[in-house]
Design an enzyme around this catalytic site. Structure first.
Site, PDB file in Angstrom:
ATOM      1  N   LYS A 124       0.833  -1.202   0.000  1.00  0.00           N
ATOM      2  CA  LYS A 124       0.000   0.000   0.000  1.00  0.00           C
ATOM      3  C   LYS A 124       0.866   1.251   0.000  1.00  0.00           C
ATOM      4  O   LYS A 124       0.661   2.171  -0.803  1.00  0.00           O
ATOM      5  CB  LYS A 124      -0.931  -0.002   1.212  1.00  0.00           C
ATOM      6  CG  LYS A 124      -1.854   1.211   1.279  1.00  0.00           C
ATOM      7  CD  LYS A 124      -2.718   1.186   2.521  1.00  0.00           C
ATOM      8  CE  LYS A 124      -1.922   1.580   3.748  1.00  0.00           C
ATOM      9  NZ  LYS A 124      -2.772   1.775   4.945  1.00  0.00           N
ATOM     10  N   ASP A 142      -6.182   0.660   0.410  1.00  0.00           N
ATOM     11  CA  ASP A 142      -6.410   0.925   1.827  1.00  0.00           C
ATOM     12  C   ASP A 142      -7.806   0.427   2.205  1.00  0.00           C
ATOM     13  O   ASP A 142      -8.498  -0.194   1.396  1.00  0.00           O
ATOM     14  CB  ASP A 142      -6.239   2.421   2.130  1.00  0.00           C
ATOM     15  CG  ASP A 142      -7.249   3.295   1.392  1.00  0.00           C
ATOM     16  OD1 ASP A 142      -8.160   2.758   0.734  1.00  0.00           O
ATOM     17  OD2 ASP A 142      -7.124   4.528   1.481  1.00  0.00           O
TER      18      ASP A 142
END
Length: 216
Positions: A124, A142
């Site tokens: 991420k 996310d």
């Protein structure tokens, strides 16, 4: 819509979100790449708004990569504690800045695998850096992204971040991925919320969203 492919649905969602949220940008404040690395680590289980306040104090005391790398974990933890998980975050930040200093001359590498080798940096974070700092194709999975793409029907009951990322790479045009994920954050905070029933009645996607009116 019946018979619509996931690719077609993705394009329709992208266009509507562009109109709804013209400004697609990261909500973490930063003016240098290394600061985004610090902020995204602090943002784990913490709001971006709180991170933006905390890092001001951190950078007042440690204004560059070298000073942060030379700081003790205790010094860093004392400042970042309000973000939660202070000890592990302080350890990762210090180690990450140390590697930047020792291996990359204080600069953030623009290679995905190199980013993944940095302490505390996962897929991420690496995608966020690639997209926001280097302007490369990126998909940041996310919690907002994962929740929304499942609700919308872009992925089918997939909650693992890497699996969601891989599924989205197949249907999201590379040039759209980074901004699309930023807009998902905006939409997830304003409309397609997690802690309350989503506000489907005021959603710009309600007629094409697979689970309009039904939370996941």
């Amino acid at each position: 819509m019946k018979g619509q492919t996931k690719e077609e649905l993705a394009l329709a969602i992208i266009e509507r979100l562009k109109k709804e949220y013209p400004q697609a940008e990261c909500t973490l404040d930063y003016n240098q790449a290394w600061k985004l690395l610090v902020s995204v680590r602090l943002a784990a289980q913490c709001t971006d708004a709180r991170v933006n306040v905390v890092v001001e104090k951190l950078y007042d005391k440690f204004p560059d990569v070298a000073s942060l790398a030379a700081a003790s974990e205790d010094e860093i933890e004392e400042i970042v504690r309000p973000c939660g998980l202070g000890r592990s975050k302080a350890r990762d930040i210090r180690a990450c800045m140390g590697m930047l200093q020792d291996k990359y001359g204080g600069n953030v590498p623009g290679d995905f695998d190199a980013l993944l080798s940095l302490p505390g940096v996962g897929r991420k974070s690496a995608n966020l850096i690639m997209g926001d700092v280097f302007g490369k194709p990126a998909i940041v999975t996310d919690t907002h992204c994962i929740r929304l793409v499942n609700r919308m029907g872009l992925v089918d009951n997939i909650k693992d971040p890497k699996k969601v990322e891989m599924a989205l790479w197949k249907i999201i045009p590379p040039k759209e991925g980074n901004d699309f994920c930023h807009r998902l954050v905006n939409h997830g905070r304003a409309v397609c919320t997690a802690r309350t029933r989503p506000y489907c009645d005021k959603c710009c996607l309600q007629d094409i969203c697979k689970k309009s009116g039904v939370g996941v």
